[in-house]
Write a protein that holds these residues in place. Structure first.
Motif, PDB file in Angstrom:
ATOM      1  N   ASP A 123       0.955  -1.409  -0.084  1.00 49.66           N
ATOM      2  CA  ASP A 123       0.060  -0.125  -0.091  1.00 49.66           C
ATOM      3  C   ASP A 123       0.874   1.241   0.054  1.00 49.66           C
ATOM      4  N   TYR A 124       2.027   1.297   0.705  1.00 44.42           N
ATOM      5  CA  TYR A 124       2.719   2.436   0.667  1.00 44.42           C
ATOM      6  C   TYR A 124       3.580   2.717  -0.714  1.00 44.42           C
ATOM      7  N   LEU A 125       3.757   1.607  -1.297  1.00 47.80           N
ATOM      8  CA  LEU A 125       4.454   1.858  -2.795  1.00 47.80           C
ATOM      9  C   LEU A 125       3.224   2.068  -3.825  1.00 47.80           C
ATOM     10  N   THR A 126       1.818   1.838  -3.529  1.00 44.24           N
ATOM     11  CA  THR A 126       0.789   2.103  -4.459  1.00 44.24           C
ATOM     12  C   THR A 126      -0.041   3.436  -4.263  1.00 44.24           C
ATOM     13  N   THR A 127       0.673   4.428  -4.889  1.00 46.06           N
ATOM     14  CA  THR A 127       0.212   5.587  -4.489  1.00 46.06           C
ATOM     15  C   THR A 127      -1.422   6.022  -4.781  1.00 46.06           C
ATOM     16  N   SER A 128      -2.286   4.948  -5.306  1.00 49.82           N
ATOM     17  CA  SER A 128      -3.551   5.241  -5.179  1.00 49.82           C
ATOM     18  C   SER A 128      -4.278   4.641  -4.286  1.00 49.82           C
ATOM     19  N   SER A 129      -3.631   3.854  -3.334  1.00 52.22           N
ATOM     20  CA  SER A 129      -4.197   3.306  -1.992  1.00 52.22           C
ATOM     21  C   SER A 129      -4.932   4.364  -1.373  1.00 52.22           C
ATOM     22  N   ASP A 130      -5.579   3.623  -0.304  1.00 54.24           N
ATOM     23  CA  ASP A 130      -6.224   4.220   0.766  1.00 54.24           C
ATOM     24  C   ASP A 130      -5.408   4.894   1.831  1.00 54.24           C
ATOM     25  N   MET A 131      -4.035   4.582   1.979  1.00 56.48           N
ATOM     26  CA  MET A 131      -3.202   5.031   2.993  1.00 56.48           C
ATOM     27  C   MET A 131      -3.117   6.283   3.138  1.00 56.48           C
ATOM     28  N   GLY A 132      -3.279   6.881   4.406  1.00 55.74           N
ATOM     29  CA  GLY A 132      -3.508   8.214   4.565  1.00 55.74           C
ATOM     30  C   GLY A 132      -1.987   9.021   4.731  1.00 55.74           C
ATOM     31  N   LEU A 133      -2.195  10.473   4.544  1.00 57.20           N
ATOM     32  CA  LEU A 133      -0.730  10.991   4.072  1.00 57.20           C
ATOM     33  C   LEU A 133       0.087  10.928   5.585  1.00 57.20           C
ATOM     34  N   LEU A 134      -0.771  11.080   6.684  1.00 52.19           N
ATOM     35  CA  LEU A 134       0.093  10.847   7.864  1.00 52.19           C
ATOM     36  C   LEU A 134       0.802   9.546   7.912  1.00 52.19           C
ATOM     37  N   VAL A 135       0.228   8.579   7.881  1.00 57.12           N
ATOM     38  CA  VAL A 135       0.900   7.156   8.120  1.00 57.12           C
ATOM     39  C   VAL A 135       1.918   7.000   6.788  1.00 57.12           C
ATOM     40  N   ARG A 136       1.418   7.578   5.645  1.00 59.88           N
ATOM     41  CA  ARG A 136       2.754   7.615   4.552  1.00 59.88           C
ATOM     42  C   ARG A 136       3.924   8.298   4.742  1.00 59.88           C
ATOM     43  N   ASN A 137       3.654   9.664   5.487  1.00 63.84           N
ATOM     44  CA  ASN A 137       4.806  10.259   5.860  1.00 63.84           C
ATOM     45  C   ASN A 137       5.801   9.369   6.869  1.00 63.84           C
ATOM     46  N   GLN A 138       5.108   8.737   8.066  1.00 61.24           N
ATOM     47  CA  GLN A 138       5.520   8.429   9.196  1.00 61.24           C
ATOM     48  C   GLN A 138       6.527   7.079   8.734  1.00 61.24           C
ATOM     49  N   LEU A 139       5.909   6.068   7.637  1.00 70.67           N
ATOM     50  CA  LEU A 139       6.397   5.184   7.221  1.00 70.67           C
ATOM     51  C   LEU A 139       7.757   5.537   6.205  1.00 70.67           C
ATOM     52  N   GLN A 140       7.641   6.789   5.556  1.00 71.46           N
ATOM     53  CA  GLN A 140       8.769   7.267   4.927  1.00 71.46           C
ATOM     54  C   GLN A 140       9.878   7.597   5.930  1.00 71.46           C
ATOM     55  N   GLU A 141       9.646   7.989   6.993  1.00 66.83           N
ATOM     56  CA  GLU A 141      10.822   8.369   7.835  1.00 66.83           C
ATOM     57  C   GLU A 141      11.431   6.924   8.313  1.00 66.83           C
ATOM     58  N   VAL A 142      10.575   6.008   8.462  1.00 66.29           N
ATOM     59  CA  VAL A 142      11.253   4.593   8.942  1.00 66.29           C
ATOM     60  C   VAL A 142      11.927   3.710   7.788  1.00 66.29           C
ATOM     61  N   ILE A 143      11.083   3.501   6.573  1.00 69.24           N
ATOM     62  CA  ILE A 143      11.619   2.559   5.661  1.00 69.24           C
ATOM     63  C   ILE A 143      12.317   3.247   4.213  1.00 69.24           C
ATOM     64  N   GLY A 144      12.066   4.752   4.448  1.00 73.58           N
ATOM     65  CA  GLY A 144      12.553   5.361   3.133  1.00 73.58           C
ATOM     66  C   GLY A 144      11.665   5.708   2.142  1.00 73.58           C
ATOM     67  N   SER A 145      12.245   6.345   0.836  1.00 74.21           N
ATOM     68  CA  SER A 145      11.214   6.825   0.049  1.00 74.21           C
ATOM     69  C   SER A 145      10.799   5.552  -1.015  1.00 74.21           C
ATOM     70  N   SER A 146       9.773   5.861  -1.814  1.00 73.03           N
ATOM     71  CA  SER A 146       9.373   4.663  -2.671  1.00 73.03           C
ATOM     72  C   SER A 146      10.583   3.924  -3.463  1.00 73.03           C
ATOM     73  N   PRO A 147      11.430   5.044  -4.019  1.00 67.37           N
ATOM     74  CA  PRO A 147      12.470   4.110  -4.791  1.00 67.37           C
ATOM     75  C   PRO A 147      13.592   3.561  -3.914  1.00 67.37           C
TER      76      PRO A 147
END
Length: 247
Positions: A123-147
């Protein structure tokens, strides 16, 4: 963690380190429960290795039987192992009579920690998923950007990386993915669970960490969650203590 397929990579220093950690007195009864130890040929290899280490008469069992003995003792029941992977076991009080799932991360393992991490990453890699922006930003801090995540998934250690992700998600609200993971597993398990009056016991780190949610989801399906152990050790100590007393 002493899986048979890794024994050939153990050095004499590894064995000596293990022996040092166990101490000098290795003459007690050893009951060894391990992954990959269901076949007699593998059990013989493990016996030889442990006898070489200094144990006098080790007995080898698969870890699946350990989970059943820990939770059910000598009574029949349904037992789930929900750790990194998942498997459902039908147990008649002496042996495992049927296995549901346990096919590995490539084709299953719904209800386990690996599958949970996989759901989150997809879901993090799927930009059209229903994942909220807050969660997406928090995950980016932990696992990095999509690339960066895609690069990790293309690496040789991709599976190991996914295996340990769950521990890094603390503080992020990923309850939706825990619900989805466990519901998918319950959907697969329902036919077997009905045979046991809707009752099931659970062993494993993921099942233990999500025991309250698992209890809630099972209640909604008129199912009963029996004992839940993070590790089978407590139940196995009781099982073998009872065996020893009776003999």
């Amino acid at each position: 963690s002493m899986h048979p397929r890794f024994l050939n990579s153990w050095t004499e220093n590894d064995w000596q380190s293990l022996k040092n950690s166990l101490g000098d007195d290795l003459k007690g009864h050893l009951f060894f429960y391990g992954a990959g130890c269901s076949q007699p040929a593998i059990q013989s290899v493990m016996v030889e290795r442990l006898e070489r280490l200094g144990f006098e008469s080790p007995v080898i069992y698969p870890d699946t039987l350990g989970a059943c003995r820990a939770t059910c003792g000598k009574s029949s029941g349904l037992v789930a192992i929900l750790g990194t992977g998942s498997i459902l076991l039908e147990y008649d009080g002496q042996q495992i009579t049927n296995r549901i799932g346990g096919f590995g991360s490539l084709v299953g393992d719904e209800g386990g920690g690996f599958y949970f991490a996989r759901l989150v990453v997809i879901d993090y890699l799927t930009t059209s998923s229903d994942m909220g922006l807050l969660v997406r930003n928090q995950l980016q801090e932990v696992i990095g950007s999509s690339p960066e995540v895609l690069a990790r998934l293309a690496g040789a250690d991709a599976q190991a990386w996914l295996n340990e992700l769950g521990a890094r998600f603390k503080g992020i609200d990923l309850s939706y993915y825990h619900h989805r993971n466990l519901n998918e597993w319950l959907d697969i398990s329902m036919p077997s669970v009905r045979k046991y009056s809707g009752s099931i016991s659970v062993v494993g780190s993921y099942g233990f960490s999500q025991r309250e949610l698992l209890h809630q989801l099972m209640e909604e399906r008129s199912m009963v969650l029996n004992v839940v152990y993070k590790s089978p050790m407590e139940g196995l100590l009781k099982f073998h203590a009872s065996e020893w007393t009776n003999t």
